[in-house]
Design a protein around this motif. Structure first.
Motif, PDB file in Angstrom:
ATOM      1  N   SER A 202      33.270  -7.128 -67.080  1.00  0.00           N
ATOM      2  CA  SER A 202      31.872  -8.032 -66.648  1.00  0.00           C
ATOM      3  C   SER A 202      32.193  -9.498 -66.345  1.00  0.00           C
ATOM      4  O   SER A 202      32.964 -10.391 -66.903  1.00  0.00           O
ATOM      5  CB  SER A 202      30.840  -8.113 -67.692  1.00  0.00           C
ATOM      6  N   PRO A 203      32.365  -9.776 -65.013  1.00  0.00           N
ATOM      7  CA  PRO A 203      32.425 -11.377 -64.517  1.00  0.00           C
ATOM      8  C   PRO A 203      31.968 -12.346 -65.418  1.00  0.00           C
ATOM      9  O   PRO A 203      32.786 -13.158 -65.784  1.00  0.00           O
ATOM     10  CB  PRO A 203      31.967 -11.501 -63.029  1.00  0.00           C
ATOM     11  N   ARG A 204      30.745 -12.263 -65.761  1.00  0.00           N
ATOM     12  CA  ARG A 204      29.907 -13.110 -66.714  1.00  0.00           C
ATOM     13  C   ARG A 204      30.781 -13.278 -68.004  1.00  0.00           C
ATOM     14  O   ARG A 204      30.875 -14.166 -68.626  1.00  0.00           O
ATOM     15  CB  ARG A 204      28.596 -12.954 -66.890  1.00  0.00           C
ATOM     16  N   TRP A 205      30.984 -12.182 -68.650  1.00  0.00           N
ATOM     17  CA  TRP A 205      31.797 -12.136 -69.865  1.00  0.00           C
ATOM     18  C   TRP A 205      33.057 -12.806 -69.482  1.00  0.00           C
ATOM     19  O   TRP A 205      33.605 -13.590 -70.498  1.00  0.00           O
ATOM     20  CB  TRP A 205      32.028 -10.778 -70.648  1.00  0.00           C
ATOM     21  N   LEU A 206      34.032 -12.493 -68.552  1.00  0.00           N
ATOM     22  CA  LEU A 206      35.075 -13.129 -68.429  1.00  0.00           C
ATOM     23  C   LEU A 206      35.207 -14.526 -68.296  1.00  0.00           C
ATOM     24  O   LEU A 206      35.857 -15.530 -68.825  1.00  0.00           O
ATOM     25  CB  LEU A 206      35.632 -12.689 -67.268  1.00  0.00           C
ATOM     26  N   ILE A 207      34.173 -15.233 -67.673  1.00  0.00           N
ATOM     27  CA  ILE A 207      33.855 -16.637 -67.194  1.00  0.00           C
ATOM     28  C   ILE A 207      33.574 -17.196 -68.526  1.00  0.00           C
ATOM     29  O   ILE A 207      34.098 -18.323 -69.043  1.00  0.00           O
ATOM     30  CB  ILE A 207      32.822 -16.819 -66.338  1.00  0.00           C
ATOM     31  N   LEU A 208      32.803 -16.562 -69.505  1.00  0.00           N
ATOM     32  CA  LEU A 208      32.471 -16.930 -70.887  1.00  0.00           C
ATOM     33  C   LEU A 208      33.743 -17.357 -71.850  1.00  0.00           C
ATOM     34  O   LEU A 208      33.764 -18.207 -72.560  1.00  0.00           O
ATOM     35  CB  LEU A 208      31.457 -16.071 -71.314  1.00  0.00           C
ATOM     36  N   LYS A 209      34.738 -16.349 -71.507  1.00  0.00           N
ATOM     37  CA  LYS A 209      35.847 -16.543 -72.244  1.00  0.00           C
ATOM     38  C   LYS A 209      36.961 -17.374 -71.480  1.00  0.00           C
ATOM     39  O   LYS A 209      38.260 -17.331 -72.044  1.00  0.00           O
ATOM     40  CB  LYS A 209      36.463 -15.162 -72.346  1.00  0.00           C
ATOM     41  N   GLY A 210      36.506 -18.057 -70.444  1.00  0.00           N
ATOM     42  CA  GLY A 210      37.550 -19.066 -69.648  1.00  0.00           C
ATOM     43  C   GLY A 210      38.668 -18.249 -68.674  1.00  0.00           C
ATOM     44  O   GLY A 210      39.599 -18.962 -68.346  1.00  0.00           O
ATOM     45  N   ARG A 211      38.400 -16.910 -68.374  1.00  0.00           N
ATOM     46  CA  ARG A 211      39.068 -16.343 -67.687  1.00  0.00           C
ATOM     47  C   ARG A 211      38.659 -16.159 -66.337  1.00  0.00           C
ATOM     48  O   ARG A 211      38.271 -15.068 -65.545  1.00  0.00           O
ATOM     49  CB  ARG A 211      39.376 -14.809 -68.225  1.00  0.00           C
ATOM     50  N   ARG A 212      38.622 -17.399 -65.603  1.00  0.00           N
ATOM     51  CA  ARG A 212      37.898 -17.465 -64.108  1.00  0.00           C
ATOM     52  C   ARG A 212      38.644 -16.876 -63.155  1.00  0.00           C
ATOM     53  O   ARG A 212      38.029 -16.379 -62.053  1.00  0.00           O
ATOM     54  CB  ARG A 212      37.668 -18.834 -63.903  1.00  0.00           C
ATOM     55  N   GLU A 213      39.948 -16.626 -63.030  1.00  0.00           N
ATOM     56  CA  GLU A 213      40.775 -15.831 -62.173  1.00  0.00           C
ATOM     57  C   GLU A 213      40.274 -14.233 -62.145  1.00  0.00           C
ATOM     58  O   GLU A 213      40.061 -13.607 -61.055  1.00  0.00           O
ATOM     59  CB  GLU A 213      42.110 -16.095 -61.915  1.00  0.00           C
ATOM     60  N   GLU A 214      40.243 -13.850 -63.487  1.00  0.00           N
ATOM     61  CA  GLU A 214      39.968 -12.508 -63.631  1.00  0.00           C
ATOM     62  C   GLU A 214      38.317 -12.243 -63.031  1.00  0.00           C
ATOM     63  O   GLU A 214      38.218 -11.177 -62.495  1.00  0.00           O
ATOM     64  CB  GLU A 214      40.366 -11.956 -64.793  1.00  0.00           C
ATOM     65  N   ALA A 215      37.563 -13.194 -63.421  1.00  0.00           N
ATOM     66  CA  ALA A 215      36.110 -12.917 -63.026  1.00  0.00           C
ATOM     67  C   ALA A 215      36.022 -12.944 -61.584  1.00  0.00           C
ATOM     68  O   ALA A 215      35.265 -12.355 -60.850  1.00  0.00           O
ATOM     69  CB  ALA A 215      35.345 -13.918 -63.654  1.00  0.00           C
ATOM     70  N   GLN A 216      36.748 -13.950 -60.883  1.00  0.00           N
ATOM     71  CA  GLN A 216      36.866 -14.061 -59.284  1.00  0.00           C
ATOM     72  C   GLN A 216      37.086 -12.688 -58.779  1.00  0.00           C
ATOM     73  O   GLN A 216      36.629 -12.134 -58.059  1.00  0.00           O
ATOM     74  CB  GLN A 216      37.628 -15.172 -58.875  1.00  0.00           C
ATOM     75  N   THR A 217      38.161 -12.186 -59.295  1.00  0.00           N
ATOM     76  CA  THR A 217      38.930 -10.820 -58.755  1.00  0.00           C
ATOM     77  C   THR A 217      37.747  -9.664 -58.952  1.00  0.00           C
ATOM     78  O   THR A 217      37.721  -9.003 -58.099  1.00  0.00           O
ATOM     79  CB  THR A 217      40.134 -10.620 -59.653  1.00  0.00           C
ATOM     80  N   ALA A 218      36.842  -9.653 -60.141  1.00  0.00           N
ATOM     81  CA  ALA A 218      36.182  -8.746 -60.345  1.00  0.00           C
ATOM     82  C   ALA A 218      34.872  -8.907 -59.526  1.00  0.00           C
ATOM     83  O   ALA A 218      34.330  -8.032 -59.019  1.00  0.00           O
ATOM     84  CB  ALA A 218      35.670  -9.054 -61.743  1.00  0.00           C
ATOM     85  N   LEU A 219      34.415 -10.004 -59.219  1.00  0.00           N
ATOM     86  CA  LEU A 219      33.241 -10.412 -58.316  1.00  0.00           C
ATOM     87  C   LEU A 219      33.583  -9.763 -56.840  1.00  0.00           C
ATOM     88  O   LEU A 219      32.928  -9.310 -56.216  1.00  0.00           O
ATOM     89  CB  LEU A 219      32.744 -11.649 -58.259  1.00  0.00           C
TER      90      LEU A 219
END
Length: 517
Positions: A202-219
Motif C-alpha cells: 500500500s502506498p499510504r503504508w509505505l509513506i507512513l513508514k518513510g519509504r516514499r520512493e517505494e510508495a511513488q513506484t507503487a502509485l
C-alpha cells in the motif's frame, strides 16, 4: 470510475480478495456441511433409528466457538498490518489457514475439528481487516466503493462455492463427502502465497513508514498512465506525505482514542453497521439455511435451496457494488434494510397460518431465498466499506479492527442462540431478525453519513465539521484531503471550469504552481 480501473489495480484487488474466498468457503460449506450424512456420521451421534445427528449444544459450539478465533484475529490485525504491512499479513493468514485445514482434515472428534476452525477464523480475522483496508488505500476515491466494498461479493462467491460442494456430496456417506468440500479452502490459501508477491505494498503504508520512493513506484504502477505522465501521482504522493507529516500521523493513536473526540462517533457508526450486518438475517442464512429448510420439510431439496440463496446473495452483492459509487451508501442501506424487513415479516406472518397451502409455502421459501441479496446490498457491503474508510488518516486500522470485532460478537450471538430457538420458532424467527432490519432502516436515515467520492484524508475534515448525517453529501471540503480527492479523480491538467491555483511539489521536490480542477 472506469478510467481509474487499471489492469494493475484490478489485479492487485483480485489477488487480495482471495482472502475473502477463504472466509466464504468456510461459512458456505459449513452451513451445509453440518447437515451432510458423511459429516454427521463422523462428528454426530446415533439417534437410535440408524441416523446420526449433531446434538443442539454441540452444533451451537461448533458454529460459535470459531468466532473467538476471528475476534482475536480482528484485534491482532492492526498490529500485524501496522508493523509488517499488508502483504506480510496476507502471507501469515494463508499459512495459518493451511495449518488449520490440516487439523480439520485429520480430525476424528468434533473438538479437534472445532479447534481447526478456531485457528482458521484467526486467519479470517486478519484478512477481513487487511483486504478492504488494502483496497481502500490503493483505490482512488471514485473506485473505492466497488473495490473495497467487493469483499462481500467475493465472500458470497466463496459461500456459493462451498454450498455447491456440499450439494455435490449431499448423498455421499463416505469420508470424502465432508473432506473434499473442506479441502477446497487450500486453493485460495495457496493462491495468496503464490500471487501476493506480485502485488505492490500500500502506498499510504509505505509513506507512513518513510519509504516514499517505494510508495511513488507503487502509485505509478496502479494509477492510469496519463496520471503518471502528467505528474499527478507525484503530486498525490507528496500531498499524502505532507498531510501525514503535518498531522503527525506516524503516531497512529491508542485504542482509547476510539472513544474520544469525533472518533467516538466514527467508532459508533462502524460498530453499529457491523452488528446490523450480522443480525439482520444475514448470518442466520449463512449458518443455518440448509438446517432450516430440512426442518421445514424440504428434504434433499434443502441443499439446492441453500445454494440458490447463495446465488441470489452474489447477485445482490454485485448490484450493490455497482450502485455504491453511483447512488451512494445511504440509499442502499436505508431501502435495502426496508426490503429485508418486509421479507422477514412476511415470512413470519405466513408462518402463523395453521395449515399453509402450497402458494404460502412457496412464498415463505422465496422470502428466505431472496433475503441474502438485500442483506448484502444494505448492511454487508456498507459495513466493510465504511469500516475501511471512516477512520480517516489516523485511526482507520483501529476503527476497522474494532468494527470487525463487533461483527464477530454479533455473529457469535446469532450462531450460538439460533440452534436453541429455531426448532420452536421455525419461520417465526423472522420476527427477530426483521425487527433488527427495521431498526437498521431508521438508524440509517438518522445517523449514517454519505462518504461517496471522498478521499480517505477528506473524511477527517467532514467529521471535524460536526455535520448531521444528511449534510455529508453536499458539504464542500477545502483542505488537503480535498486536494487528494481531486488528484485521484481528475489528475493534473484537466481543462475544467472553476480552476484555482494550488501549491504542489513536483518530481524534483521543487514547488511549482499548477492548475487543477
Amino acid at each position: 470510475m472506469w478510467r481509474h480501473l487499471t489492469p494493475s489495480l484490478l489485479f492487485n484487488s483480485a489477488v487480495f480478495l482471495q482472502g475473502a474466498i477463504l472466509f466464504g468457503l468456510d461459512t458456505g460449506s459449513f452451513g451445509s456441511l453440518q447437515a451432510l450424512p458423511s459429516f454427521l456420521s463422523r462428528f454426530g451421534v446415533a439417534d437410535g433409528h440408524g441416523a446420526f445427528q449433531l446434538p443442539v449444544a454441540r452444533k451451537a459450539l461448533m458454529n460459535s466457538l470459531p468466532w473467538i478465533g476471528k475476534l482475536t484475529g480482528c484485534f491482532g490485525s492492526e498490529l500485524f498490518i501496522e508493523n509488517a504491512g499488508y502483504k506480510r499479513t496476507m502471507y501469515a493468514a494463508a499459512s495459518i489457514q493451511i495449518v488449520a485445514l490440516i487439523i480439520e482434515l485429520t480430525a476424528h472428534h468434533w473438538v479437534q475439528f472445532t479447534v481447526g476452525r478456531i485457528i482458521a477464523y484467526f486467519a479470517v480475522g486478519l484478512v477481513e481487516n487487511a483486504v478492504p483496508s488494502y483496497n481502500a488505500e490503493t483505490s482512488p476515491a471514485a473506485t473505492r466503493g466497488i473495490l473495497s466494498g467487493s469483499i462481500m461479493m467475493v465472500t458470497s462467491l466463496g459461500n456459493l462455492w462451498g454450498a455447491g460442494m456440499s450439494q455435490a456430496y449431499a448423498t455421499d456417506t463416505t469420508e470424502r463427502g465432508w473432506m473434499v468440500p473442506t479441502a477446497m479452502q487450500f486453493i485460495p490459501a495457496i493462491g495468496l502465497l503464490g500471487l501476493v508477491p506480485w502485488t505492490p505494498e500500500s502506498p499510504r503504508w509505505l509513506i507512513l513508514k518513510g519509504r516514499r520512493e517505494e510508495a511513488q513506484t507503487a502509485l505509478d504502477r496502479i494509477r492510469p498512465a496519463e496520471d503518471v505522465q502528467t505528474g499527478a501521482t507525484v503530486a498525490e504522493a507528496e500531498a499524502i506525505g505532507n498531510l501525514l507529516e503535518e498531522s503527525q500521523t506516524s503516531d497512529q493513536g491508542s485504542w482509547l482514542d476510539l472513544f474520544r473526540g469525533n472518533y467516538l462517533r466514527r467508532t459508533w457508526i462502524s460498530a453499529t453497521l457491523f452488528v446490523l450486518e450480522q443480525m439482520n438475517g444475514n448470518q442466520f442464512v449463512q449458518s443455518y439455511a440448509a438446517t432450516f429448510y430440512v426442518q421445514e420439510g424440504m428434504g434433499p431439496m434443502s441443499f439446492t435451496y441453500s445454494m440458490v440463496g447463495q446465488v441470489v446473495g452474489v447477485v445482490g452483492c454485485a448490484i450493490g457494488l455497482v450502485l455504491l459509487d453511483i447512488s451512494g451508501r445511504r440509499p442502499l442501506l436505508i431501502y435495502g434494510s426496508a426490503i429485508c424487513t418486509f421479507l422477514l415479516y412476511l415470512a413470519s406472518g405466513l408462518g402463523t397460518v395453521p395449515s399453509m397451502n402450497q402458494n404460502e409455502v412457496n412464498t415463505t421459501l422465496a422470502c428466505f431465498i431472496l433475503l441474502p441479496a438485500f442483506t448484502r446490498i444494505s448492511a454487508s457491503n456498507n459495513a466493510f466499506l465504511t469500516g475501511a474508510e471512516i477512520g480517516g488518516v489516523r485511526m482507520r486500522k483501529k476503527i476497522m479492527a474494532f468494527g470487525t470485532a463487533c461483527d464477530v460478537t454479533g455473529a457469535f450471538l446469532v450462531t450460538f442462540v439460533t440452534p436453541y430457538i429455531l426448532p420452536s420458532l421455525g419461520s417465526g424467527i423472522g420476527w427477530i431478525f426483521g425487527s433488527v432490519a427495521a431498526f437498521s432502516t431508521i438508524w440509517g436515515f438518522l445517523f449514517f453519513p454519505e462518504l461517496k467520492g471522498r478521499s480517505l484524508e477528506e473524511v477527517d475534515e467532514l467529521f471535524e465539521a460536526k455535520l448531521g448525517a444528511r449534510q455529508f453529501k453536499r458539504y464542500e471540503t477545502h483542505g488537503a484531503g480535498q486536494l487528494i480527492a481531486t488528484l485521484e479523480k481528475h489528475g493534473l491538467g484537466d481543462e475544467k471550469p472553476g480552476k484555482e491555483g494550488l501549491e504542489l511539489s513536483d518530481a524534483n521536490a521543487k514547488h511549482k504552481h499548477v492548475e487543477i480542477a
